[in-house]
Design a protein around this motif. Structure first.
Motif, PDB file in Angstrom:
ATOM      1  N   GLU A 139      -7.407 -19.193   9.788  1.00 18.47           N
ATOM      2  CA  GLU A 139      -7.343 -17.750   9.594  1.00 18.47           C
ATOM      3  C   GLU A 139      -6.083 -17.174  10.249  1.00 18.47           C
ATOM      4  OE1 GLU A 139      -9.643 -16.198   7.679  1.00 18.47           O
ATOM      5  OE2 GLU A 139     -10.455 -18.225   7.398  1.00 18.47           O
ATOM      6  N   ALA A 140      -5.558 -16.106   9.644  1.00 14.09           N
ATOM      7  CA  ALA A 140      -4.358 -15.451  10.155  1.00 14.09           C
ATOM      8  C   ALA A 140      -4.526 -13.942  10.043  1.00 14.09           C
ATOM      9  CB  ALA A 140      -3.129 -15.911   9.375  1.00 14.09           C
ATOM     10  N   CYS A 141      -3.648 -13.218  10.744  1.00 11.15           N
ATOM     11  CA  CYS A 141      -3.666 -11.757  10.687  1.00 11.15           C
ATOM     12  C   CYS A 141      -2.241 -11.252  10.863  1.00 11.15           C
ATOM     13  CB  CYS A 141      -4.578 -11.190  11.772  1.00 11.15           C
ATOM     14  SG  CYS A 141      -4.767  -9.379  11.727  1.00 11.15           S
ATOM     15  N   ARG A 142      -1.870 -10.232  10.124  1.00 11.15           N
ATOM     16  CA  ARG A 142      -0.549  -9.612  10.251  1.00 11.15           C
ATOM     17  C   ARG A 142      -0.718  -8.166  10.690  1.00 11.15           C
ATOM     18  NH1 ARG A 142       4.884  -9.482   8.093  1.00 11.15           N
ATOM     19  NH2 ARG A 142       5.965  -8.585   9.872  1.00 11.15           N
ATOM     20  N   LEU A 143      -0.133  -7.836  11.820  1.00  8.68           N
ATOM     21  CA  LEU A 143      -0.141  -6.469  12.320  1.00  8.68           C
ATOM     22  C   LEU A 143       0.940  -5.672  11.605  1.00  8.68           C
ATOM     23  CD1 LEU A 143      -1.071  -4.284  14.336  1.00  8.68           C
ATOM     24  CD2 LEU A 143       0.595  -5.243  15.964  1.00  8.68           C
ATOM     25  N   GLN A 144       0.548  -4.589  10.939  1.00  2.00           N
ATOM     26  CA  GLN A 144       1.471  -3.703  10.252  1.00  2.00           C
ATOM     27  C   GLN A 144       1.109  -2.261  10.591  1.00  2.00           C
ATOM     28  OE1 GLN A 144       4.134  -5.098   7.307  1.00  2.00           O
ATOM     29  NE2 GLN A 144       4.062  -5.655   9.454  1.00  2.00           N
ATOM     30  N   ALA A 145       1.831  -1.312  10.039  1.00  2.93           N
ATOM     31  CA  ALA A 145       1.563   0.091  10.369  1.00  2.93           C
ATOM     32  C   ALA A 145       2.034   0.995   9.245  1.00  2.93           C
ATOM     33  CB  ALA A 145       2.259   0.472  11.677  1.00  2.93           C
ATOM     34  N   ALA A 146       1.491   2.207   9.248  1.00  6.22           N
ATOM     35  CA  ALA A 146       1.919   3.266   8.344  1.00  6.22           C
ATOM     36  C   ALA A 146       2.218   4.501   9.177  1.00  6.22           C
ATOM     37  CB  ALA A 146       0.834   3.571   7.319  1.00  6.22           C
ATOM     38  N   ARG A 147       3.028   5.392   8.638  1.00  5.30           N
ATOM     39  CA  ARG A 147       3.246   6.660   9.316  1.00  5.30           C
ATOM     40  C   ARG A 147       1.960   7.487   9.311  1.00  5.30           C
ATOM     41  NH1 ARG A 147       8.164   5.899   6.501  1.00  5.30           N
ATOM     42  NH2 ARG A 147      10.020   5.976   7.817  1.00  5.30           N
ATOM     43  N   GLN A 148       1.804   8.334  10.308  1.00  6.98           N
ATOM     44  CA  GLN A 148       0.640   9.218  10.380  1.00  6.98           C
ATOM     45  C   GLN A 148       0.497   9.967   9.066  1.00  6.98           C
ATOM     46  OE1 GLN A 148      -0.886   9.259  13.630  1.00  6.98           O
ATOM     47  NE2 GLN A 148      -2.659  10.012  12.492  1.00  6.98           N
ATOM     48  N   GLY A 149      -0.704   9.968   8.498  1.00  5.88           N
ATOM     49  CA  GLY A 149      -0.936  10.607   7.219  1.00  5.88           C
ATOM     50  C   GLY A 149      -0.770   9.671   6.043  1.00  5.88           C
ATOM     51  N   GLY A 150      -0.195   8.481   6.305  1.00  8.22           N
ATOM     52  CA  GLY A 150      -0.032   7.478   5.269  1.00  8.22           C
ATOM     53  C   GLY A 150      -1.155   6.459   5.322  1.00  8.22           C
ATOM     54  N   GLU A 151      -1.015   5.399   4.546  1.00  4.45           N
ATOM     55  CA  GLU A 151      -2.072   4.397   4.452  1.00  4.45           C
ATOM     56  C   GLU A 151      -1.476   3.057   4.047  1.00  4.45           C
ATOM     57  OE1 GLU A 151      -6.070   3.445   1.738  1.00  4.45           O
ATOM     58  OE2 GLU A 151      -4.846   5.240   1.378  1.00  4.45           O
ATOM     59  N   VAL A 152      -2.032   1.991   4.574  1.00  6.90           N
ATOM     60  CA  VAL A 152      -1.737   0.651   4.072  1.00  6.90           C
ATOM     61  C   VAL A 152      -2.808   0.327   3.038  1.00  6.90           C
ATOM     62  CG1 VAL A 152      -1.624  -1.793   4.620  1.00  6.90           C
ATOM     63  CG2 VAL A 152      -0.562  -0.136   6.156  1.00  6.90           C
ATOM     64  N   ALA A 153      -2.410   0.238   1.788  1.00  6.86           N
ATOM     65  CA  ALA A 153      -3.354   0.036   0.690  1.00  6.86           C
ATOM     66  C   ALA A 153      -3.271  -1.353   0.084  1.00  6.86           C
ATOM     67  CB  ALA A 153      -3.116   1.076  -0.396  1.00  6.86           C
ATOM     68  N   GLY A 154      -2.342  -2.153   0.566  1.00  7.71           N
ATOM     69  CA  GLY A 154      -2.191  -3.487   0.008  1.00  7.71           C
ATOM     70  C   GLY A 154      -1.244  -4.324   0.839  1.00  7.71           C
ATOM     71  N   ALA A 155      -1.004  -5.536   0.364  1.00  5.28           N
ATOM     72  CA  ALA A 155      -0.111  -6.472   1.051  1.00  5.28           C
ATOM     73  C   ALA A 155       0.691  -7.231   0.011  1.00  5.28           C
ATOM     74  CB  ALA A 155      -0.916  -7.440   1.911  1.00  5.28           C
ATOM     75  N   GLU A 156       1.875  -7.666   0.409  1.00  6.93           N
ATOM     76  CA  GLU A 156       2.694  -8.445  -0.513  1.00  6.93           C
ATOM     77  C   GLU A 156       3.264  -9.673   0.175  1.00  6.93           C
ATOM     78  OE1 GLU A 156       5.821  -5.903  -1.922  1.00  6.93           O
ATOM     79  OE2 GLU A 156       7.065  -6.209  -0.147  1.00  6.93           O
ATOM     80  N   TYR A 157       3.468 -10.708  -0.633  1.00  6.67           N
ATOM     81  CA  TYR A 157       4.085 -11.957  -0.192  1.00  6.67           C
ATOM     82  C   TYR A 157       5.413 -12.060  -0.915  1.00  6.67           C
ATOM     83  CZ  TYR A 157       4.840 -17.008   0.326  1.00  6.67           C
ATOM     84  OH  TYR A 157       5.366 -18.245   0.619  1.00  6.67           O
ATOM     85  N   ASP A 158       6.521 -12.074  -0.155  1.00  6.46           N
ATOM     86  CA  ASP A 158       7.838 -12.017  -0.789  1.00  6.46           C
ATOM     87  C   ASP A 158       8.801 -13.065  -0.241  1.00  6.46           C
ATOM     88  OD1 ASP A 158       8.282 -10.965   1.717  1.00  6.46           O
ATOM     89  OD2 ASP A 158       9.358  -9.189   1.029  1.00  6.46           O
ATOM     90  N   GLU A 159       8.273 -14.226   0.103  1.00 10.17           N
ATOM     91  CA  GLU A 159       9.150 -15.301   0.581  1.00 10.17           C
ATOM     92  C   GLU A 159      10.043 -15.799  -0.555  1.00 10.17           C
ATOM     93  OE1 GLU A 159       9.536 -16.415   3.677  1.00 10.17           O
ATOM     94  OE2 GLU A 159       8.101 -14.929   4.366  1.00 10.17           O
ATOM     95  N   SER A 160      11.229 -16.254  -0.199  1.00 10.83           N
ATOM     96  CA  SER A 160      12.179 -16.718  -1.209  1.00 10.83           C
ATOM     97  C   SER A 160      11.751 -18.046  -1.830  1.00 10.83           C
ATOM     98  CB  SER A 160      13.571 -16.860  -0.595  1.00 10.83           C
ATOM     99  OG  SER A 160      13.557 -17.742   0.514  1.00 10.83           O
ATOM    100  N   GLU A 161      11.038 -18.862  -1.070  1.00  7.57           N
ATOM    101  CA  GLU A 161      10.551 -20.135  -1.606  1.00  7.57           C
ATOM    102  C   GLU A 161       9.588 -19.851  -2.753  1.00  7.57           C
ATOM    103  OE1 GLU A 161      10.645 -24.388  -1.313  1.00  7.57           O
ATOM    104  OE2 GLU A 161      11.704 -22.894  -0.132  1.00  7.57           O
ATOM    105  N   GLY A 162       9.946 -20.298  -3.943  1.00 12.15           N
ATOM    106  CA  GLY A 162       9.095 -20.056  -5.104  1.00 12.15           C
ATOM    107  C   GLY A 162       9.511 -18.854  -5.937  1.00 12.15           C
ATOM    108  N   GLY A 163      10.551 -18.137  -5.505  1.00 16.17           N
ATOM    109  CA  GLY A 163      11.071 -17.032  -6.303  1.00 16.17           C
ATOM    110  C   GLY A 163      10.337 -15.723  -6.147  1.00 16.17           C
ATOM    111  N   TYR A 164       9.687 -15.495  -4.994  1.00 13.35           N
ATOM    112  CA  TYR A 164       8.893 -14.273  -4.807  1.00 13.35           C
ATOM    113  C   TYR A 164       9.677 -13.130  -4.146  1.00 13.35           C
ATOM    114  CZ  TYR A 164       5.231 -17.650  -5.771  1.00 13.35           C
ATOM    115  OH  TYR A 164       4.469 -18.634  -6.361  1.00 13.35           O
TER     116      TYR A 164
END
Length: 209
Positions: A175-200
């Motif tokens: 299991e893993a976890c990534r700490l992220q943040a949004a500005r006050q009044g905003g929201e984290v509604a999703g996540a993306e994987y954008d590593e170069s390996e594999g063309g992402y």
């Protein structure tokens, strides 16, 4: 400050918050994270995702695939000299502990709301990926764009995670976890994987609530 500099800070164990300026892709002096356009869906894919890989030589999830929480993406993986195929499943996106976040980052946390992106990693290809760090996921807002805030560092309730010495065979998981943040009044509604390996890099895989 570009992605290379952010990676260097992370390798040095530096805790930082990066905020991109409004109306500009140029980062502030603390660190940097550019706003990105919503990831386009790859031809023929839907929010149900692409086929899973059955082994080291099986199909992987196409760049641009849109998934929902709980669905897995199968991607090529490289860590140092080790290569293989892994499956990433985002299991939850939840608002984090504001007090712990503020205590960790001090004044840099002002106006920011922490979020935890929880995900599991599975060894699909069956190669030796022991002691490798979890791949990084980035937060996106309801519009599919970056939240404009990047966080380098962990909290006790949300640590990146690392494979054990037993992460060497197909079916091994952690299991893993990534700490992220949004500005006050905003929201984290999703996540993306954008590593170069594999063309992402130019067409990330996206998970949404």
């Amino acid at each position: 400050m570009n992605r290379t500099h952010i990676a260097l800070l992370s390798a040095l164990g530096v805790a930082a918050i990066a905020v991109s300026g409004c109306g500009s892709d140029e980062p502030d002096v603390i660190a940097g994270l550019e706003s990105s356009a919503p990831a386009p869906a790859a031809p023929g894919t839907t929010d149900q995702g692409a086929p899973d890989a059955g082994g080291g030589g099986g199909p992987v999830t196409s760049p641009g695939t849109a998934l929902r929480i709980g669905q897995r993406a199968v991607v090529p993986f490289k860590y140092g000299s080790k290569t293989g195929t892994i499956a990433i499943t985002v299991t939850a996106i939840e608002q984090g502990d504001q007090a712990a976040f503020s205590a960790r980052f001090g004044a840099r946390a002002n106006g920011m709301v922490p979020y935890y992106i929880r995900y599991s990693i599975e060894n699909v290809g069956g190669t030796d990926l022991s002691s490798s760090s979890a791949p990084l996921l980035r937060a996106i807002g309801p519009d599919g764009r970056s939240t404009g805030v990047g966080v380098i560092g962990d909290l006790p309730a949300c640590e990146r995670g690392r494979a054990t010495d037993q992460f060497t065979s197909a079916g091994a998981k952690y299991e893993a976890c990534r700490l992220q943040a949004a500005r006050q009044g905003g929201e984290v509604a999703g996540a993306e994987y954008d590593e170069s390996e594999g063309g992402y890099r130019d067409s990330p895989i996206v998970w949404k609530k």
